[in-house]
Design a protein around this motif. Structure first.
Motif, PDB file in Angstrom:
ATOM      1  N   GLN A 196       0.825  -1.211   0.000  1.00  0.00           N
ATOM      2  CA  GLN A 196       0.000   0.000   0.000  1.00  0.00           C
ATOM      3  C   GLN A 196       0.858   1.260   0.000  1.00  0.00           C
ATOM      4  O   GLN A 196       0.548   2.241  -0.695  1.00  0.00           O
ATOM      5  CB  GLN A 196      -0.941   0.003   1.209  1.00  0.00           C
ATOM      6  N   HIS A 200       1.004   4.348  -2.785  1.00  0.00           N
ATOM      7  CA  HIS A 200       0.951   5.778  -2.464  1.00  0.00           C
ATOM      8  C   HIS A 200       2.102   6.519  -3.153  1.00  0.00           C
ATOM      9  O   HIS A 200       1.908   7.601  -3.732  1.00  0.00           O
ATOM     10  CB  HIS A 200       1.043   5.990  -0.958  1.00  0.00           C
ATOM     11  N   SER A 304      -0.975   2.534   9.470  1.00  0.00           N
ATOM     12  CA  SER A 304      -1.475   2.555   8.090  1.00  0.00           C
ATOM     13  C   SER A 304      -0.404   3.052   7.132  1.00  0.00           C
ATOM     14  O   SER A 304       0.493   3.821   7.517  1.00  0.00           O
ATOM     15  CB  SER A 304      -2.708   3.456   7.991  1.00  0.00           C
ATOM     16  N   LYS A 306      -0.941   5.120   4.813  1.00  0.00           N
ATOM     17  CA  LYS A 306      -1.180   6.551   4.661  1.00  0.00           C
ATOM     18  C   LYS A 306      -0.420   7.339   5.723  1.00  0.00           C
ATOM     19  O   LYS A 306       0.142   8.405   5.441  1.00  0.00           O
ATOM     20  CB  LYS A 306      -2.673   6.847   4.756  1.00  0.00           C
ATOM     21  N   TYR A 309       3.324   7.258   4.775  1.00  0.00           N
ATOM     22  CA  TYR A 309       3.510   8.148   3.630  1.00  0.00           C
ATOM     23  C   TYR A 309       3.477   9.611   4.069  1.00  0.00           C
ATOM     24  O   TYR A 309       4.313  10.420   3.640  1.00  0.00           O
ATOM     25  CB  TYR A 309       2.417   7.860   2.607  1.00  0.00           C
TER      26      TYR A 309
END
Length: 325
Positions: A196, A200, A304, A306, A309
């Motif tokens: 993931q 991103h 996560s 996210k 990132y």
């Protein structure tokens, strides 16, 4: 010439820490000749370090005959100092069989290894909760050196790198890659968000990045990642090539593992993902350096992609504003 034997057979992260200390010792004491005992799997990396002059190979599965053979080879040299930086029974026995004027071990040695030393190093100022490097730095005063890192960790040239690490693509617009290490030898340290995070970086970022996965165990990715900007080298990453791979990268993103420590040691922007272990003791060193980041949660499943990132983006913005990397 002062002969020093360092006993630090494993593991990768611990060896990277000890190589930094050896580099600091040699920077402060150019008269040192440093020999090292390392496991066969790590010996090539230790040999590649410019601070190390000679490597003795410890065959972990060599049995009593292999251990005896190593000890016979070891006893051919008379050392001025022996530093047991591992502090376990087998490394204490190695120290006991060596010929040396002073044999020094860790303050926190285990398995009765302390019986084989002439003395032990002191606790670092931070006490028992000190970072692993700060503990090893306490060997420095034994040689009249300051207990701090000095000099640059340098590795001799390794094999040819994959073309994916070329400075730029034909367009000339690609940045150095983000280098990820998705695997960990311990399940509780293995974060599941690398795919993931890769998405991103490749699809949600204006910087036209490249992402490379590396490591000694193959980790499958997923179709749909752009082949011109994503490369999976897991299962095909040589240990000796790691320093050069990392040196040519923009970021190292890793679980709590040896490559994370190597990234920090080489001054590359490094983000370590932590669950049960304490980054104050085992994080990228030093944690006060702006290029060393940690994301931590009680369980890795709570972190996560996210969030990771976002931390990378925020760090890049801070560094750009401060004139850093």
């Amino acid at each position: 010439m002062t002969e020093l034997l360092i006993i630090k057979p494993s593991s990768l992260g611990d060896i990277v820490h000890a190589l930094q200390v050896a580099t600091s010792l040699k920077a402060q004491r150019p008269d040192l000749r440093i020999s090292w005992i390392a496991r066969e799997i790590f010996a090539p990396l230790v040999h590649a370090c410019a601070a190390v002059d000679h490597v003795y190979t410890f065959e972990r599965k060599g049995g009593l005959s292999g251990f005896s053979r190593l000890m016979r080879e070891l006893r051919k040299t008379k050392f001025d100092y022996v530093f047991d930086m591992q502090g376990l029974l087998r490394t204490g026995l190695m120290a006991s069989r060596s010929v040396a004027q002073r044999k020094v071990g860790r303050w926190d040695s285990r398995e009765f290894a302390g019986l084989f030393y002439d003395e032990k190093i002191a606790l670092p100022p931070a006490g028992e909760g000190a970072h692993a490097i700060d503990i090893l730095l306490q060997f420095c005063p034994i040689l009249g050196a300051r207990p701090e890192l000095a000099g640059d960790l340098v590795f001799r040239a390794s094999e040819t790198l994959h073309p994916g690490f070329a400075p730029s693509a034909a367009s000339g617009k690609l940045r150095p890659p983000v280098l990820m290490f998705p695997d960990s030898r311990r399940a509780e340290k293995k974060w599941g968000g690398f795919l993931q995070l890769t998405q991103h970086l490749l699809f949600g970022d204006r910087l036209h990045r490249r992402v490379i996965w590396a490591g000694d165990k193959y980790i499958p990715d997923r179709e749909g990642l752009p082949g011109d900007r994503f490369l999976n080298l897991t299962g095909n990453t040589g240990l000796v090539s790691l320093p050069e791979l990392i040196r040519r990268s923009d970021w190292v993103v890793s679980n709590d593992s040896g490559p994370m420590h190597l990234g920090a040691a080489l001054g590359v922007k490094t983000l370590g993902i932590f669950g049960p272990t304490d980054p104050a003791r085992y994080g990228p060193y030093p944690l006060t350096r702006p290029t060393n980041l940690v994301v931590r949660a009680p369980a890795l499943s709570l972190i996560s992609a996210k969030e990771v990132y976002g931390r990378m983006q925020a760090a890049e913005l801070r560094l750009a504003q401060s004139g850093g990397q």
